[in-house]
Design a protein around this motif. Structure first.
Motif, mmCIF file in Angstrom:
data_model
loop_
_atom_site.group_PDB
_atom_site.id
_atom_site.type_symbol
_atom_site.label_atom_id
_atom_site.label_comp_id
_atom_site.label_asym_id
_atom_site.label_seq_id
_atom_site.Cartn_x
_atom_site.Cartn_y
_atom_site.Cartn_z
ATOM 1 N N LEU A 71 0.928 -1.167 -0.200
ATOM 2 C CA LEU A 71 -0.013 0.092 -0.102
ATOM 3 C C LEU A 71 1.013 1.196 -0.013
ATOM 4 C CD1 LEU A 71 -2.741 -1.166 2.462
ATOM 5 C CD2 LEU A 71 -2.996 -0.516 0.185
ATOM 6 N N TYR A 72 1.978 1.205 0.807
ATOM 7 C CA TYR A 72 2.963 2.483 0.778
ATOM 8 C C TYR A 72 3.494 2.560 -0.467
ATOM 9 C CZ TYR A 72 7.112 4.682 1.769
ATOM 10 O OH TYR A 72 8.404 5.683 2.063
ATOM 11 N N MET A 73 4.064 1.620 -0.983
ATOM 12 C CA MET A 73 4.536 1.385 -2.458
ATOM 13 C C MET A 73 3.761 1.883 -3.537
ATOM 14 S SD MET A 73 6.856 -1.931 -2.581
ATOM 15 C CE MET A 73 8.476 -2.086 -1.823
ATOM 16 N N ARG A 74 2.480 1.566 -3.107
ATOM 17 C CA ARG A 74 1.458 1.968 -4.363
ATOM 18 C C ARG A 74 1.344 3.573 -4.277
ATOM 19 N NH1 ARG A 74 -4.612 1.247 -2.707
ATOM 20 N NH2 ARG A 74 -4.095 3.034 -1.346
ATOM 21 N N ASP A 75 0.942 4.106 -3.195
ATOM 22 C CA ASP A 75 0.887 5.372 -2.835
ATOM 23 C C ASP A 75 2.060 6.269 -3.156
ATOM 24 O OD1 ASP A 75 -1.742 4.446 -1.880
ATOM 25 O OD2 ASP A 75 -1.166 4.866 0.288
ATOM 26 N N ILE A 76 2.969 5.720 -2.837
ATOM 27 C CA ILE A 76 4.231 6.802 -3.487
ATOM 28 C C ILE A 76 4.484 6.704 -4.953
ATOM 29 C CG2 ILE A 76 6.771 6.777 -3.267
ATOM 30 C CD1 ILE A 76 5.658 7.376 -0.687
ATOM 31 N N GLU A 77 4.113 5.705 -5.635
ATOM 32 C CA GLU A 77 4.053 5.781 -7.068
ATOM 33 C C GLU A 77 3.251 6.721 -7.684
ATOM 34 O OE1 GLU A 77 6.604 4.715 -8.529
ATOM 35 O OE2 GLU A 77 6.967 2.540 -8.080
ATOM 36 N N ILE A 78 1.692 6.632 -7.131
ATOM 37 C CA ILE A 78 0.862 7.615 -7.381
ATOM 38 C C ILE A 78 0.907 8.850 -7.262
ATOM 39 C CG2 ILE A 78 -1.436 8.020 -6.974
ATOM 40 C CD1 ILE A 78 -1.181 5.702 -9.100
ATOM 41 N N LEU A 79 1.585 9.184 -6.026
ATOM 42 C CA LEU A 79 2.213 10.559 -5.788
ATOM 43 C C LEU A 79 3.148 11.356 -6.624
ATOM 44 C CD1 LEU A 79 1.742 10.280 -1.830
ATOM 45 C CD2 LEU A 79 0.219 11.698 -3.166
ATOM 46 N N GLN A 178 15.662 -0.898 -4.944
ATOM 47 C CA GLN A 178 15.987 -2.025 -3.730
ATOM 48 C C GLN A 178 14.983 -2.601 -2.994
ATOM 49 O OE1 GLN A 178 18.925 -3.298 -4.320
ATOM 50 N NE2 GLN A 178 19.198 -2.030 -6.026
ATOM 51 N N SER A 179 13.906 -1.371 -2.786
ATOM 52 C CA SER A 179 12.600 -1.729 -1.821
ATOM 53 C C SER A 179 12.283 -2.979 -2.735
ATOM 54 C CB SER A 179 11.982 -0.945 -1.788
ATOM 55 O OG SER A 179 12.676 0.360 -0.923
ATOM 56 N N TYR A 180 11.841 -2.904 -3.936
ATOM 57 C CA TYR A 180 11.189 -3.686 -4.673
ATOM 58 C C TYR A 180 12.121 -5.084 -4.786
ATOM 59 C CZ TYR A 180 7.756 -0.311 -6.490
ATOM 60 O OH TYR A 180 6.880 0.628 -6.567
ATOM 61 N N ARG A 181 13.331 -5.057 -4.879
ATOM 62 C CA ARG A 181 14.057 -6.301 -4.991
ATOM 63 C C ARG A 181 14.083 -7.055 -3.509
ATOM 64 N NH1 ARG A 181 19.487 -5.909 -5.210
ATOM 65 N NH2 ARG A 181 19.335 -8.254 -5.320
ATOM 66 N N ARG A 182 14.031 -6.217 -2.643
ATOM 67 C CA ARG A 182 14.007 -7.017 -1.234
ATOM 68 C C ARG A 182 12.480 -7.312 -1.012
ATOM 69 N NH1 ARG A 182 16.977 -8.965 2.863
ATOM 70 N NH2 ARG A 182 16.448 -8.108 4.825
ATOM 71 N N LEU A 183 11.611 -6.812 -1.404
ATOM 72 C CA LEU A 183 10.120 -7.433 -1.515
ATOM 73 C C LEU A 183 10.231 -8.431 -1.889
ATOM 74 C CD1 LEU A 183 7.514 -7.288 -0.215
ATOM 75 C CD2 LEU A 183 6.801 -5.888 -1.991
ATOM 76 N N THR A 252 7.115 0.030 6.852
ATOM 77 C CA THR A 252 7.716 -0.371 5.503
ATOM 78 C C THR A 252 9.005 -0.354 5.577
ATOM 79 O OG1 THR A 252 5.831 0.600 4.425
ATOM 80 C CG2 THR A 252 7.808 0.241 3.047
ATOM 81 N N ILE A 253 9.930 0.797 5.924
ATOM 82 C CA ILE A 253 11.234 0.329 6.226
ATOM 83 C C ILE A 253 11.831 -0.419 6.938
ATOM 84 C CG2 ILE A 253 13.494 1.866 6.703
ATOM 85 C CD1 ILE A 253 11.467 4.283 5.483
ATOM 86 N N ALA A 254 11.389 -0.587 7.988
ATOM 87 C CA ALA A 254 11.751 -1.501 9.176
ATOM 88 C C ALA A 254 11.439 -3.142 8.643
ATOM 89 C CB ALA A 254 11.277 -1.546 10.397
ATOM 90 N N THR A 255 10.312 -3.162 7.754
ATOM 91 C CA THR A 255 9.931 -4.676 7.652
ATOM 92 C C THR A 255 11.133 -4.921 6.451
ATOM 93 O OG1 THR A 255 7.693 -4.140 7.967
ATOM 94 C CG2 THR A 255 8.150 -6.083 6.385
ATOM 95 N N LEU A 256 11.258 -3.953 5.505
ATOM 96 C CA LEU A 256 12.296 -4.587 4.392
ATOM 97 C C LEU A 256 13.784 -4.465 4.769
ATOM 98 C CD1 LEU A 256 10.501 -2.502 1.339
ATOM 99 C CD2 LEU A 256 10.287 -4.983 2.175
ATOM 100 N N PHE A 257 13.978 -3.448 5.535
ATOM 101 C CA PHE A 257 15.542 -3.250 5.870
ATOM 102 C C PHE A 257 16.077 -3.096 7.202
ATOM 103 C CE2 PHE A 257 14.638 -1.053 1.741
ATOM 104 C CZ PHE A 257 15.332 -2.041 0.740
ATOM 105 N N GLY A 258 15.107 -3.549 8.142
ATOM 106 C CA GLY A 258 15.268 -3.146 9.398
ATOM 107 C C GLY A 258 16.319 -4.235 10.103
#
Length: 307
Positions: A71-79, A178-183, A252-258
């Motif tokens: 949801l976070y990634m989706r919103d950032i892309e739309i913004l 890198q967020s997408y790769r990590r996901l 989001t950040i902590a889940t992917l890179f924490g």
């Protein structure tokens, strides 16, 4: 003059990695970079999108903890459209080369958001029909006031602030890829992997533009280097800060890179890449900030039920 630029290859798992390579490609001007960019084909073509196996999404388990991340990634892309409009009010956005790039950049980023939203729907996560409008309208008045103040500052400094804009963009595009790769690695969902790979390809092309224009702009003056270095060290925050709820951004950040692996990932594939820019030697702001968020965020207490 030989400039390093980003390209991607496929590793043994079929994931796209970003690398810097010394090659015989020469970017002497911003127009050279734009000419290269315009020759790059889209990865998310109409044909690709029409053949996405949406019917297979529910065949594979999808961990609910990644729903807020998407949801976070989706919103950032739309913004992206909002960021685009903000930049158009500055000397950077009025630059003919950069504005031409941003026309396509904006279209591609919105497509990314739409594809992510479709995946969520196919996974059983309902989203409102007007989710784009809701996302845009949810941005706080405080952020818009901040954006107007920043625009005033950039107009005062003029074209020399373009290097800062491009350096900021480089960091954000590298971080997005890198967020997408990590996901992909963490979620391990075949259909999600299938749609994120071409998104990563397009993000890597965007990064190439930002990074090389940033390099050219920074090389123009020591003042531009000092301003950019100061702004990044003093004010850089992960993309989405101020426009999305802070707890969602941190989650989001902590889940992917924490964890330790995630911090090493960011340091190697974002921070160390940015450090090659003129004037950015030794800048570790991105790694430091991501590590701080990872330490301070309790992802186990995030209200998943409310998403």
């Amino acid at each position: 003059m030989h400039l390093k630029y980003i390209f991607y290859r496929i590793d043994k798992q079929g994931l796209y990695l970003l690398y810097f390579s010394q090659i015989d490609m020469t970017f002497e001007t911003n127009q050279d970079v734009l000419n290269w960019f315009e020759k790059q084909p889209r990865a998310l073509t109409d044909e690709f999108i029409s053949e996405i196996p949406w019917h297979e999404v529910k065949k594979y388990p999808f961990d609910k903890r990644f729903v807020p991340v998407l949801l976070y990634m989706r919103d950032i892309e739309i913004l992206t459209d909002m960021y685009h409009q903000e930049l158009l009010r500055t000397p950077t956005g009025k630059d003919k080369v950069i504005s031409k790039f941003m026309e396509r950049w904006g279209v591609e980023e919105i497509t990314h958001g739409e594809i992510i939203n479709r995946f969520l729907n196919e996974a059983g996560i309902e989203t409102p029909e007007n989710w784009k409008e809701e996302t845009m309208n949810s941005v706080s008045k405080h952020y818009h006031r901040y954006a107007r103040c920043l625009t005033t500052l950039t107009n005062f400094i003029g074209r020399r602030f373009t290097a800062t804009h491009m350096a900021y963009g480089t960091i954000n595009e590298l971080s997005a890829a890198q967020s997408y790769r990590r996901l992909i690695e963490l979620a391990n969902h075949p259909v999600l992997t299938h749609i994120l790979k071409p998104i990563i390809r397009e993000e890597s092309v965007h990064t190439t533009f930002y990074l090389n224009v940033a390099r050219l702009e920074l090389k123009k003056s020591e003042f531009a280097q000092k301003i950019a270095r100061y702004v990044i060290k003093a004010f850089w925050m992960p993309v989405g800060s101020g426009t999305r709820p802070q707890d969602l951004t941190d989650y989001t950040i902590a889940t992917l890179f924490g964890d330790e692996e995630g911090i090493k990932w960011i340091d190697k594939l974002v921070t160390q890449k940015v450090q090659v820019l003129p004037g950015f030697d030794g800048v570790t702001k991105v790694t430091d900030k991501i590590a701080e968020i990872g330490r301070q965020t309790d992802i186990d207490n995030f209200a998943l039920a409310e998403i």
